[in-house]
Motif scaffolding. Structure first.
Motif, mmCIF file in Angstrom:
data_model
loop_
_atom_site.group_PDB
_atom_site.id
_atom_site.type_symbol
_atom_site.label_atom_id
_atom_site.label_comp_id
_atom_site.label_asym_id
_atom_site.label_seq_id
_atom_site.Cartn_x
_atom_site.Cartn_y
_atom_site.Cartn_z
ATOM 1 N N VAL A 139 0.860 -1.181 0.000
ATOM 2 C CA VAL A 139 0.000 0.000 0.000
ATOM 3 C C VAL A 139 0.898 1.233 0.000
ATOM 4 O O VAL A 139 1.777 1.382 0.860
ATOM 5 N N SER A 140 0.673 2.099 -0.976
ATOM 6 C CA SER A 140 1.438 3.330 -1.125
ATOM 7 C C SER A 140 0.465 4.494 -1.012
ATOM 8 O O SER A 140 -0.336 4.740 -1.912
ATOM 9 N N GLN A 141 0.535 5.223 0.103
ATOM 10 C CA GLN A 141 -0.424 6.285 0.409
ATOM 11 C C GLN A 141 0.172 7.659 0.137
ATOM 12 O O GLN A 141 1.245 7.985 0.631
ATOM 13 N N THR A 142 -0.513 8.461 -0.660
ATOM 14 C CA THR A 142 -0.065 9.796 -1.070
ATOM 15 C C THR A 142 1.457 9.840 -1.255
ATOM 16 O O THR A 142 2.148 10.642 -0.645
ATOM 17 N N PRO A 143 1.988 8.975 -2.117
ATOM 18 C CA PRO A 143 3.444 8.789 -2.145
ATOM 19 C C PRO A 143 4.209 9.957 -2.759
ATOM 20 O O PRO A 143 3.745 10.613 -3.700
ATOM 21 N N ALA A 144 5.391 10.199 -2.221
ATOM 22 C CA ALA A 144 6.368 11.076 -2.869
ATOM 23 C C ALA A 144 7.006 10.244 -3.972
ATOM 24 O O ALA A 144 8.011 9.573 -3.761
ATOM 25 N N LEU A 267 1.845 -2.104 -13.433
ATOM 26 C CA LEU A 267 1.196 -3.233 -14.075
ATOM 27 C C LEU A 267 0.183 -3.861 -13.123
ATOM 28 O O LEU A 267 0.205 -3.621 -11.916
ATOM 29 N N GLU A 268 -0.682 -4.674 -13.642
ATOM 30 C CA GLU A 268 -1.661 -5.367 -12.826
ATOM 31 C C GLU A 268 -0.981 -6.461 -11.992
ATOM 32 O O GLU A 268 0.069 -6.955 -12.386
ATOM 33 N N PRO A 269 -1.590 -6.803 -10.874
ATOM 34 C CA PRO A 269 -2.831 -6.282 -10.291
ATOM 35 C C PRO A 269 -2.586 -4.978 -9.528
ATOM 36 O O PRO A 269 -1.602 -4.857 -8.808
ATOM 37 N N LYS A 270 -3.466 -4.015 -9.712
ATOM 38 C CA LYS A 270 -3.322 -2.740 -9.031
ATOM 39 C C LYS A 270 -4.696 -2.163 -8.752
ATOM 40 O O LYS A 270 -5.665 -2.436 -9.474
ATOM 41 N N SER A 271 -4.756 -1.355 -7.696
ATOM 42 C CA SER A 271 -6.005 -0.701 -7.309
ATOM 43 C C SER A 271 -5.696 0.740 -6.968
ATOM 44 O O SER A 271 -4.610 1.058 -6.459
ATOM 45 N N LEU A 272 -6.661 1.627 -7.229
ATOM 46 C CA LEU A 272 -6.515 3.048 -6.951
ATOM 47 C C LEU A 272 -7.675 3.515 -6.097
ATOM 48 O O LEU A 272 -8.833 3.227 -6.400
ATOM 49 N N ARG A 273 -7.349 4.248 -5.021
ATOM 50 C CA ARG A 273 -8.382 4.876 -4.200
ATOM 51 C C ARG A 273 -8.085 6.373 -4.158
ATOM 52 O O ARG A 273 -7.015 6.790 -3.688
ATOM 53 N N ILE A 274 -8.994 7.188 -4.672
ATOM 54 C CA ILE A 274 -8.834 8.641 -4.653
ATOM 55 C C ILE A 274 -9.702 9.202 -3.539
ATOM 56 O O ILE A 274 -10.897 8.905 -3.457
ATOM 57 N N ILE A 275 -9.099 9.993 -2.676
ATOM 58 C CA ILE A 275 -9.809 10.592 -1.557
ATOM 59 C C ILE A 275 -9.831 12.110 -1.730
ATOM 60 O O ILE A 275 -8.953 12.686 -2.385
ATOM 61 N N PRO A 276 -10.806 12.788 -1.153
ATOM 62 C CA PRO A 276 -10.815 14.255 -1.214
ATOM 63 C C PRO A 276 -9.810 14.849 -0.237
ATOM 64 O O PRO A 276 -9.537 14.289 0.830
ATOM 65 N N GLY A 277 -9.245 15.994 -0.617
ATOM 66 C CA GLY A 277 -8.361 16.708 0.296
ATOM 67 C C GLY A 277 -6.932 16.782 -0.183
ATOM 68 O O GLY A 277 -6.589 16.370 -1.294
ATOM 69 N N GLY A 278 -6.088 17.319 0.696
ATOM 70 C CA GLY A 278 -4.689 17.516 0.378
ATOM 71 C C GLY A 278 -3.807 16.391 0.888
ATOM 72 O O GLY A 278 -4.281 15.345 1.350
ATOM 73 N N HIS A 279 -2.510 16.635 0.839
ATOM 74 C CA HIS A 279 -1.514 15.615 1.158
ATOM 75 C C HIS A 279 -1.665 15.048 2.566
ATOM 76 O O HIS A 279 -1.395 13.862 2.797
ATOM 77 N N PHE A 280 -2.103 15.869 3.514
ATOM 78 C CA PHE A 280 -2.158 15.441 4.907
ATOM 79 C C PHE A 280 -3.540 14.958 5.331
ATOM 80 O O PHE A 280 -3.744 14.587 6.486
ATOM 81 N N ALA A 281 -4.486 14.929 4.411
ATOM 82 C CA ALA A 281 -5.852 14.512 4.732
ATOM 83 C C ALA A 281 -5.960 13.078 5.239
ATOM 84 O O ALA A 281 -6.825 12.797 6.085
ATOM 85 N N PRO A 282 -5.131 12.126 4.779
ATOM 86 C CA PRO A 282 -5.322 10.746 5.231
ATOM 87 C C PRO A 282 -5.236 10.548 6.739
ATOM 88 O O PRO A 282 -5.900 9.663 7.279
ATOM 89 N N TYR A 283 -4.464 11.361 7.425
ATOM 90 C CA TYR A 283 -4.189 11.088 8.841
ATOM 91 C C TYR A 283 -5.344 11.464 9.758
ATOM 92 O O TYR A 283 -5.479 10.887 10.840
ATOM 93 N N VAL A 284 -6.175 12.405 9.360
ATOM 94 C CA VAL A 284 -7.250 12.880 10.244
ATOM 95 C C VAL A 284 -8.582 12.831 9.502
ATOM 96 O O VAL A 284 -9.398 11.936 9.712
ATOM 97 N N GLU A 285 -8.798 13.774 8.580
ATOM 98 C CA GLU A 285 -10.103 13.879 7.925
ATOM 99 C C GLU A 285 -10.472 12.618 7.144
ATOM 100 O O GLU A 285 -11.641 12.215 7.120
ATOM 101 N N GLN A 286 -9.500 11.997 6.519
ATOM 102 C CA GLN A 286 -9.766 10.815 5.703
ATOM 103 C C GLN A 286 -9.178 9.540 6.309
ATOM 104 O O GLN A 286 -8.931 8.562 5.595
#
Length: 307
Positions: A139-144, A267-286
């Motif tokens: 899992v690669s979350q909002t990756p640099a 390449l497959e297998p791969k999945s994409l999840r797009i969330i609303p907000g900015g770079h730091f949104a995953p930790y609190v709002e999302q």
């Protein structure tokens, strides 16, 4: 480090060797009698595990996954020097040490190992999975994902020569005197922080309150390395291990477009999840959205029964 209790039971403090440097963190067991899948996780740029990673670890543990979370070398509870220095390739190698250590634990099935990374370590997770065949899901979350392009975007062309002189002067001073130059992670424009944007200031200010070991500085050389670190070059080598990339739709730190471009090359297998907000949104709002997505993904691909 204090103990915490999740639905999986009490986490325990752990430490392991990484080429002579002791890395420290937490291990979250599932409480199952048989060895289980494990997820190895570490934080992003300059951050320490107390900055929300306990919440992610507890969520994964509740899904039937053991979790090993640790501080990068030179940060938090881990050893290493110079303090506050981020060498991306050294951090990638330390992920591999963490995978090795996790596989020795009696609670862990070494054939079911996943890696999770966020922001800077979101790029690391891709590189680790591309080269380490022990990794079965990532899992690669909002990756640099593209340090070259983000470096060009952050520094106007007219300032590049001055930046190069700063890097060269720091190297000369360090060689001659041993003195290590630092720069702030957040601060006023005059301080030339790594992250000058308001959302970064708000996020890291909160981190300073919940994670006392976090320090608002990194070495100048950290910036020199980050500008030429392109994790996206490795993304097509992750396959056939499954990849989940979590992308914020307004990420002005790592670049939503850069992340999506890299994902399209995977390449497959791969999945994409797009969330609303900015770079730091995953930790609190999302948090709920991102933690649930990661837990479901790992539970599926590391074959856990869930909770």
């Amino acid at each position: 480090m204090s103990a915490a209790v999740s639905r999986s039971g009490a986490r325990r403090d752990v430490e392991f060797d990484a080429d002579g440097v002791t890395l420290r963190g937490w291990f979250y067991p599932t409480g199952d009698s048989a060895p289980t899948a494990v997820v190895v996780m570490a934080h992003g740029f300059s951050l320490v595990k107390e900055a929300y990673l306990d919440r992610y670890a507890e969520r994964l543990a509740a899904a039937g996954l053991a979790v090993l979370v640790y501080d990068h070398r030179n940060f938090g509870a881990s050893e290493g020097s110079p303090r506050q220095e981020i060498d991306p390739w050294r951090q990638i190698e330390d992920y591999r040490h963490a995978i090795t250590y996790a596989g020795t634990l009696p609670e862990v099935d070494p054939d079911r190992i996943g890696v999770w990374g966020t922001s800077y370590s979101g790029g690391h997770a891709v590189v680790v999975a591309a080269g380490d065949l022990r990794v079965k899901a990532v899992v690669s979350q909002t990756p640099a994902i593209n340090g070259v392009q983000t470096g060009w975007r952050r520094t106007p062309m007219a300032q590049l020569a001055d930046l190069g002189e700063q890097f060269a002067a720091e190297r000369k001073t360090r060689m001659q005197t041993g003195e290590v130059a630092m720069r702030p992670v957040i601060g006023s424009g005059a301080q030339r922080p790594v992250y000058p944007a308001e959302d970064a200031f708000d996020f890291f200010s909160t981190v300073g309150r919940i994670a006392p070991s976090w320090r608002n500085e990194v070495t100048v050389r950290t910036g020199e390395w980050s500008r030429v670190y392109n994790a996206g070059h490795h993304i097509d080598m992750v396959s056939p291990r499954p990849l989940l990339m979590i992308v914020a739709d307004d990420d002005t730190v790592s670049g939503t477009d850069l992340q999506l471009t890299a994902f399209n090359r995977a390449l497959e297998p791969k999945s994409l999840r797009i969330i609303p907000g900015g770079h730091f949104a995953p930790y609190v709002e999302q948090f709920e959205a991102t933690a649930s997505a990661a837990a479901e993904f790992f539970a599926t691909h590391l074959r856990t029964s869930g909770r």
